[in-house]
Design a protein around this motif. Sequence first.
Motif, PDB file in Angstrom:
ATOM      1  N   PHE A 140      17.280 -47.911  94.735  1.00 34.09           N
ATOM      2  CA  PHE A 140      17.057 -47.037  95.869  1.00 34.09           C
ATOM      3  C   PHE A 140      15.664 -46.414  95.832  1.00 34.09           C
ATOM      4  CE2 PHE A 140      21.659 -46.946  95.164  1.00 34.09           C
ATOM      5  CZ  PHE A 140      22.044 -47.470  96.367  1.00 34.09           C
ATOM      6  N   PHE A 141      15.114 -46.207  97.019  1.00 35.68           N
ATOM      7  CA  PHE A 141      13.810 -45.573  97.185  1.00 35.68           C
ATOM      8  C   PHE A 141      14.047 -44.099  97.470  1.00 35.68           C
ATOM      9  CE2 PHE A 141       9.721 -44.582  98.309  1.00 35.68           C
ATOM     10  CZ  PHE A 141       9.511 -44.347  99.655  1.00 35.68           C
ATOM     11  N   THR A 142      13.855 -43.233  96.456  1.00 32.45           N
ATOM     12  CA  THR A 142      14.228 -41.834  96.624  1.00 32.45           C
ATOM     13  C   THR A 142      13.144 -40.866  96.179  1.00 32.45           C
ATOM     14  OG1 THR A 142      15.222 -41.819  94.409  1.00 32.45           O
ATOM     15  CG2 THR A 142      16.663 -42.380  96.253  1.00 32.45           C
ATOM     16  N   THR A 143      12.022 -41.351  95.659  1.00 30.76           N
ATOM     17  CA  THR A 143      11.044 -40.451  95.079  1.00 30.76           C
ATOM     18  C   THR A 143       9.782 -40.385  95.918  1.00 30.76           C
ATOM     19  OG1 THR A 143      10.134 -42.258  93.750  1.00 30.76           O
ATOM     20  CG2 THR A 143      11.869 -40.936  92.758  1.00 30.76           C
ATOM     21  N   ALA A 144       9.042 -39.315  95.718  1.00 28.17           N
ATOM     22  CA  ALA A 144       7.735 -39.197  96.356  1.00 28.17           C
ATOM     23  C   ALA A 144       6.768 -40.157  95.689  1.00 28.17           C
ATOM     24  CB  ALA A 144       7.228 -37.765  96.234  1.00 28.17           C
ATOM     25  N   TRP A 145       5.767 -40.588  96.451  1.00 27.78           N
ATOM     26  CA  TRP A 145       4.891 -41.655  95.970  1.00 27.78           C
ATOM     27  C   TRP A 145       3.579 -41.104  95.456  1.00 27.78           C
ATOM     28  CZ3 TRP A 145       7.048 -45.931  94.904  1.00 27.78           C
ATOM     29  CH2 TRP A 145       8.190 -46.303  95.622  1.00 27.78           C
ATOM     30  N   ALA A 146       3.136 -41.655  94.353  1.00 26.16           N
ATOM     31  CA  ALA A 146       1.796 -41.416  93.842  1.00 26.16           C
ATOM     32  C   ALA A 146       1.013 -42.706  93.978  1.00 26.16           C
ATOM     33  CB  ALA A 146       1.860 -40.962  92.378  1.00 26.16           C
ATOM     34  N   GLU A 147      -0.265 -42.640  93.693  1.00 27.57           N
ATOM     35  CA  GLU A 147      -1.107 -43.824  93.852  1.00 27.57           C
ATOM     36  C   GLU A 147      -1.009 -44.770  92.663  1.00 27.57           C
ATOM     37  OE1 GLU A 147      -5.053 -42.611  94.707  1.00 27.57           O
ATOM     38  OE2 GLU A 147      -4.572 -41.919  96.733  1.00 27.57           O
ATOM     39  N   THR A 148      -0.678 -44.240  91.482  1.00 24.77           N
ATOM     40  CA  THR A 148      -0.538 -45.073  90.290  1.00 24.77           C
ATOM     41  C   THR A 148       0.844 -44.861  89.706  1.00 24.77           C
ATOM     42  OG1 THR A 148      -2.902 -44.948  89.814  1.00 24.77           O
ATOM     43  CG2 THR A 148      -1.467 -45.612  88.011  1.00 24.77           C
ATOM     44  N   HIS A 149       1.520 -45.961  89.378  1.00 24.15           N
ATOM     45  CA  HIS A 149       2.884 -45.908  88.866  1.00 24.15           C
ATOM     46  C   HIS A 149       2.900 -46.517  87.469  1.00 24.15           C
ATOM     47  CE1 HIS A 149       4.039 -45.252  93.110  1.00 24.15           C
ATOM     48  NE2 HIS A 149       3.126 -46.177  93.355  1.00 24.15           N
ATOM     49  N   HIS A 150       3.425 -45.782  86.513  1.00 26.03           N
ATOM     50  CA  HIS A 150       3.493 -46.243  85.125  1.00 26.03           C
ATOM     51  C   HIS A 150       4.935 -46.591  84.777  1.00 26.03           C
ATOM     52  CE1 HIS A 150      -0.641 -45.055  83.922  1.00 26.03           C
ATOM     53  NE2 HIS A 150      -0.483 -44.148  84.879  1.00 26.03           N
ATOM     54  N   HIS A 151       5.106 -47.724  84.135  1.00 26.58           N
ATOM     55  CA  HIS A 151       6.433 -48.174  83.705  1.00 26.58           C
ATOM     56  C   HIS A 151       6.355 -48.675  82.273  1.00 26.58           C
ATOM     57  CE1 HIS A 151       8.238 -48.208  87.813  1.00 26.58           C
ATOM     58  NE2 HIS A 151       6.987 -48.469  88.177  1.00 26.58           N
ATOM     59  N   THR A 152       7.459 -48.495  81.560  1.00 21.52           N
ATOM     60  CA  THR A 152       7.611 -49.100  80.242  1.00 21.52           C
ATOM     61  C   THR A 152       8.766 -50.084  80.304  1.00 21.52           C
ATOM     62  OG1 THR A 152       6.781 -47.128  79.102  1.00 21.52           O
ATOM     63  CG2 THR A 152       8.084 -48.688  77.802  1.00 21.52           C
ATOM     64  N   PHE A 153       8.485 -51.336  80.004  1.00 21.18           N
ATOM     65  CA  PHE A 153       9.496 -52.389  79.996  1.00 21.18           C
ATOM     66  C   PHE A 153       9.746 -52.775  78.540  1.00 21.18           C
ATOM     67  CE2 PHE A 153       9.371 -54.681  84.382  1.00 21.18           C
ATOM     68  CZ  PHE A 153       9.625 -53.466  85.016  1.00 21.18           C
ATOM     69  N   ILE A 154      10.941 -52.473  78.046  1.00 20.71           N
ATOM     70  CA  ILE A 154      11.325 -52.840  76.682  1.00 20.71           C
ATOM     71  C   ILE A 154      12.198 -54.091  76.748  1.00 20.71           C
ATOM     72  CG2 ILE A 154      12.516 -52.126  74.586  1.00 20.71           C
ATOM     73  CD1 ILE A 154      11.839 -49.226  75.328  1.00 20.71           C
ATOM     74  N   VAL A 155      11.677 -55.182  76.218  1.00 20.69           N
ATOM     75  CA  VAL A 155      12.409 -56.450  76.193  1.00 20.69           C
ATOM     76  C   VAL A 155      13.273 -56.465  74.937  1.00 20.69           C
ATOM     77  CG1 VAL A 155      12.210 -58.958  76.142  1.00 20.69           C
ATOM     78  CG2 VAL A 155      10.539 -57.601  77.432  1.00 20.69           C
ATOM     79  N   LYS A 156      14.577 -56.637  75.112  1.00 23.52           N
ATOM     80  CA  LYS A 156      15.486 -56.615  73.970  1.00 23.52           C
ATOM     81  C   LYS A 156      16.755 -57.376  74.299  1.00 23.52           C
ATOM     82  CE  LYS A 156      17.510 -52.149  75.306  1.00 23.52           C
ATOM     83  NZ  LYS A 156      17.794 -50.762  74.862  1.00 23.52           N
ATOM     84  N   GLU A 157      17.491 -57.722  73.259  1.00 24.22           N
ATOM     85  CA  GLU A 157      18.776 -58.378  73.451  1.00 24.22           C
ATOM     86  C   GLU A 157      19.856 -57.348  73.756  1.00 24.22           C
ATOM     87  OE1 GLU A 157      19.892 -61.043  70.379  1.00 24.22           O
ATOM     88  OE2 GLU A 157      18.251 -62.448  70.782  1.00 24.22           O
ATOM     89  N   THR A 158      20.765 -57.733  74.667  1.00 20.04           N
ATOM     90  CA  THR A 158      21.835 -56.848  75.112  1.00 20.04           C
ATOM     91  C   THR A 158      23.107 -57.663  75.278  1.00 20.04           C
ATOM     92  OG1 THR A 158      20.216 -55.516  76.340  1.00 20.04           O
ATOM     93  CG2 THR A 158      22.534 -55.212  76.910  1.00 20.04           C
ATOM     94  N   PRO A 159      24.251 -57.200  74.754  1.00 21.74           N
ATOM     95  CA  PRO A 159      25.494 -57.949  74.975  1.00 21.74           C
ATOM     96  C   PRO A 159      25.918 -57.893  76.433  1.00 21.74           C
ATOM     97  CG  PRO A 159      25.946 -55.874  73.862  1.00 21.74           C
ATOM     98  CD  PRO A 159      24.460 -56.004  73.920  1.00 21.74           C
ATOM     99  N   CYS A 160      26.405 -59.002  76.942  1.00 17.73           N
ATOM    100  CA  CYS A 160      26.776 -59.083  78.351  1.00 17.73           C
ATOM    101  C   CYS A 160      27.976 -60.023  78.488  1.00 17.73           C
ATOM    102  CB  CYS A 160      25.590 -59.611  79.159  1.00 17.73           C
ATOM    103  SG  CYS A 160      25.681 -59.240  80.914  1.00 17.73           S
ATOM    104  N   THR A 161      28.917 -59.648  79.362  1.00 16.91           N
ATOM    105  CA  THR A 161      30.142 -60.433  79.543  1.00 16.91           C
ATOM    106  C   THR A 161      30.217 -60.961  80.959  1.00 16.91           C
ATOM    107  OG1 THR A 161      31.326 -59.111  77.893  1.00 16.91           O
ATOM    108  CG2 THR A 161      32.651 -60.390  79.441  1.00 16.91           C
TER     109      THR A 161
END
Length: 571
Positions: free
Chosen positions: A20-41
């Motif tokens: 969902f798009f719910t936040t106010a916008w800034a000009e620069t957006h920072h994200h941290t993507f942690i790649v890891k194994e996760t159990p899934c069924t």
Amino acid sequence: MKFGTSLMTLFGFCMLGSIFFTTAWAETHHHTFIVKETPCTRLCHTKNILTVNGQFPGPTIYARKGDTVIVNVINQGKKNITLHWHGVDQLRNPWSDGPEQITQCPIQPGANFTQQMHLIYEEGTLWWHAHSDFDLATVHGPLIIYPKQGTVYPFNKPHKEFTLILGEWWNKDVNTVLEEALQSGGEVQPSDANTINGQPGDFLPCSKNNTVKVHVEQGKTYLLRLINAALSNEFFFNIANHHLTVVGTDGSYTKPYATDLVFISPGQTMDVLIKANQHQNSSTPSRYYIAARPYIGNILVSYDANITTAILEYETNYTKISAPPLLSPLPAINDSDTVAIFSGGLRSLADKNHPIDVPQTINEHMYIVASLNIISCHNNSCKGPLGGRFAASLNNVSFETPQISILSAYYYSIPGVYTTDFPDNPSHYFNFTEDSNPTNYLTKKVTKVKMLNYNTTVEIVFQGTNIGPENHPMHLHGQSFYVVGRGSGNFDKKKDPLTYNLVDPPKENTVAVPKNGWATIRFRAVNPGVWYMHCHVDRHVSWGMNTVFITKNGKSADAKMLPPPSDMPPC
């Protein structure tokens, strides 16, 4: 869709990504993507999968046109990884583009790499995904780019929006599937299920309780952002009893295109308006299946034919009757006529606020035949046709991935990594679309690239063949292109250009080349750097249906490739 809708109904647990798009916008957006194994069924079966931040599908990135997005990718998994920002031009900055051994060496376990996106031209629905091995199967997510501040959609603002990602699920580890096929030389095992937002839907075992549900209100209009993240399958898509209006493809707006269904290939995105107008009163149904079925051009091969479903549910103020959702029929799995009709109806919006620039004169003409092939094995010991090894090629050149990245080799002038003689035409001609095509169409593995001068205008006619069961969704990194023509049979260089649309052709980054037909694209090479071009059927990439364009620097400072960042992953 109500903002109060549980995310559990939209994205299947392994963990859930916000859409969902719910936040106010800034000009620069920072994200941290942690790649890891996760159990899934899924399908009564639990396994570890590779994820970003524990989510499958992965987290959504939101921005506006003109913004900058910075993503720190941290690899906490057990294998090398790269990430690609699909459809982002990465102007002058191929260092952040992501394809393994093309623009970077992979991010090794325990390492990290910060990638940047400057969203100069893009607006609409794009996506991001792993660009190493078969990791894309579970490492992917939406990239939503809204109009820049002070501008609006070229259509009435929808009440709300939702994102649906079409994909595939294997009970076996996907990279084990890849490794087994590469070792044997045989075909890749088909997936066990097709999925919507990671869930198979109502018709497969152990799946019904987690079927994705989309909640709507009668009389409201919604924007569906549709992404095909499958490794192999193209899809027919519909919503029972509801008309669809396509208003965008691959991050570019189209003229409104009314249709009862969508055809979408791996790598492509569609923006679709839906009017919720079917629940008139308590006596009319309130639940409708959202469904996708694969399209396979040749039904004589092994494939995953399972229909995947989600459910469109109307909000009501009375007790619902637990009737099953309505399901509208989808085309036959090999209905190529419907594919051609849908694809031929797309047109760029091409208005004063969204102008296009179709090259009218061409400097470089290329005729590229996309085909499956065979590489001979000693004593015919492999499991491909005639005891050989499955391969794929462009103009009978099967791409050999180098040990160091082509971008590094180009930038630092490292010899011996590639040659610059990728052919503009096939090495030999035959009736490419005839049923009796040669079954021993041999090739060999080499690393050839195509050099382009800055500001060159390029036309590529992609020619499909009947060697193989499916279309070839050809994706070009570094720039979008205009799909100016398409047709069935062998391309006729005298007659077929007369049918080109040079006024308002769709602007895309992935075009589905029919296996028994052709498609023509045009673009202007104004993005200096190293840019991958490949089929977006992942097993075809592993077999060699790919090449590289290197666009040279222009004369001005803003026409030159940027230098590499300090944290480029080592080889």
